[in-house]
Scaffold this active site. Sequence first.
Site, PDB file in Angstrom:
ATOM      1  N   SER A 230       0.824  -1.203   0.000  1.00 30.12           N
ATOM      2  CA  SER A 230       0.000   0.000   0.000  1.00 30.12           C
ATOM      3  C   SER A 230       0.860   1.256   0.000  1.00 30.12           C
ATOM      4  O   SER A 230       2.002   1.268   0.485  1.00 30.12           O
ATOM      5  CB  SER A 230      -0.905   0.012   1.223  1.00 30.12           C
ATOM      6  N   GLU A 251       6.908  -0.205  -4.888  1.00 25.29           N
ATOM      7  CA  GLU A 251       5.859  -0.449  -5.886  1.00 25.29           C
ATOM      8  C   GLU A 251       4.554  -0.464  -5.116  1.00 25.29           C
ATOM      9  O   GLU A 251       4.278  -1.385  -4.357  1.00 25.29           O
ATOM     10  CB  GLU A 251       6.111  -1.769  -6.617  1.00 25.29           C
ATOM     11  N   LEU A 252       3.735   0.585  -5.325  1.00 24.25           N
ATOM     12  CA  LEU A 252       2.635   0.864  -4.417  1.00 24.25           C
ATOM     13  C   LEU A 252       1.280   0.716  -5.107  1.00 24.25           C
ATOM     14  O   LEU A 252       1.128  -0.088  -6.015  1.00 24.25           O
ATOM     15  CB  LEU A 252       2.840   2.261  -3.808  1.00 24.25           C
ATOM     16  N   GLY A 253       0.306   1.480  -4.674  1.00 23.20           N
ATOM     17  CA  GLY A 253      -1.054   1.277  -5.143  1.00 23.20           C
ATOM     18  C   GLY A 253      -1.321   1.844  -6.513  1.00 23.20           C
ATOM     19  O   GLY A 253      -0.468   2.442  -7.160  1.00 23.20           O
ATOM     20  N   CYS A 285      -2.709  -4.490  -7.961  1.00 22.88           N
ATOM     21  CA  CYS A 285      -2.367  -3.066  -8.037  1.00 22.88           C
ATOM     22  C   CYS A 285      -2.682  -2.480  -9.402  1.00 22.88           C
ATOM     23  O   CYS A 285      -2.936  -1.280  -9.528  1.00 22.88           O
ATOM     24  CB  CYS A 285      -0.888  -2.859  -7.692  1.00 22.88           C
ATOM     25  N   GLU A 379      -8.532   3.632  -4.263  1.00 27.55           N
ATOM     26  CA  GLU A 379      -8.161   2.298  -4.733  1.00 27.55           C
ATOM     27  C   GLU A 379      -9.006   1.306  -3.943  1.00 27.55           C
ATOM     28  O   GLU A 379      -8.826   1.143  -2.735  1.00 27.55           O
ATOM     29  CB  GLU A 379      -6.677   2.038  -4.508  1.00 27.55           C
ATOM     30  N   PHE A 381      -9.531  -2.153  -4.406  1.00 25.36           N
ATOM     31  CA  PHE A 381      -8.982  -3.494  -4.212  1.00 25.36           C
ATOM     32  C   PHE A 381     -10.103  -4.519  -4.060  1.00 25.36           C
ATOM     33  O   PHE A 381     -10.082  -5.392  -3.191  1.00 25.36           O
ATOM     34  CB  PHE A 381      -8.017  -3.548  -3.022  1.00 25.36           C
TER      35      PHE A 381
END
Length: 484
Positions: A230, A251-253, A285, A379, A381
């Site tokens: 996240s 490496e995120l959302g 993601c 986001e 998810f």
Amino acid sequence: MTLLDSAVWGRKFLSDGWRDASLDQPVTEPATGDRLGTVGLATAEDARRAAARAAEAQRTWAATPAAERAAVLRRAGELFTEHAAEIEDWLVREAGSVRSKAAFEVGLAQGECFECAALPTHPQGEVLASEEARWSFARRRPAGVVSVISPFNFPLVLGLRSVAPALALGNAVLLKPDPRTAVSGGVVIARVFEEAGLPSGLLHLLPGDGPVGEAVVEAPEVRVVSFTGSTRVGRAIGERAGRLLKRAHLELGGNNALVVLPGADVRKAASAGAFGSYLHQGQICMTTGRHIVHESLLEEYSAVLAAKAEALPVGDPAREDVALGPIIDRRQLERVHRIVTDSVAAGAELAAGGEIVGAGYRATVLTGLTPDMPAWREEIFGPVAPVIGFSTPEEAARLVDDCEYGLSVGVLGDVGAAMKLADRIDSGKIHINEQTVADEPHAPFGGVKASGTGSRFGGAAANVEAFTETQWVTVRPDIADYPF
């Protein structure tokens, strides 16, 4: 004995051999709540000891001939092939993957190892010009100890894509998987490399809670932190790594957009949109989180997408032929439903879905949104497809970029118009006439803005940059003369 026999890993963690853990946690099947086993949890002190041992083992590994390191990576790829069915079963039951997603993930793992087997012999330096009478070189050296913190959604690949290149390039690794998928995201990787002949002390498996995460970031032996997860947690890790002068690859959302241009084939576009939004229950993601459709196609596209959503069965992928499996846990399931219901309360229209089904959520389509609604801004998810119309390319570009994230964008329709739009979009990845979810082991992967720190994974160039340091080396034919 199978590769993943619990007699090896049950109530243990890996650190210079499988060690009895002082803490443990049940491995739970999200679709049913059934207990699949018990995984050992590391402590912060375990992580600190592992870092010291990893630094010691790494020096020998870095000096190991490239051919020997490459052989370990090739054998790991072969083991993923040989044990594919067993690993897929764990991805289905522990991570809630449908069978096709599990098979795709194992295939990516195989490819990652085979791709990284070429890294030990990849050119790792440059010959530089010099004003002096000397040779001048820039060479890449292993960073040392790399900490990898990986998430639950694609647990195998999102851990392995840092573990494999880091090991191939001569580093040691501390792997902290999400405790919810500690087997498919941790034990699988540890056992594969153990069977592939990786020397002891180089890969440490450390499932655990927040203090373990802090320890694998703060241990003085750790030089690089590779985190996938996240944006909120990524910011905290980045801040801590920066204070400690460590590199953090984040490496995120993502809240990814799919743009459907005028004249696009609506049925093909809706099929692409459904795949992008509903693969693995939207827990990716790169999931298509926003559908931006030209006003001339908006009504038809929304209707076709809703029909596709209504036709997708939800259930237990280990026991039924379903398109959508469970959401990872009840807390996330309730969050998905809350975002949908809050958006409907704000004026959005529910065209399909919007219901909890056991441990899963029906494929959902929302129309009539405005850009300030939570289903558009956040986001999610989860398997939710919010749809908004646009009239001009300028408006489409504004809608795409009016987002804190910048991970992946798909553009469907005329290639020339798509290319012009792509040049105006700020995103780590742009896919023309494809949806937003795509990955290949040799392709650069990463995002911009709140989606992370750029392409830090995939392909030799990104991997060498991520997991090595640059060292300047000069050589003269004899000792230079100095004025002192």
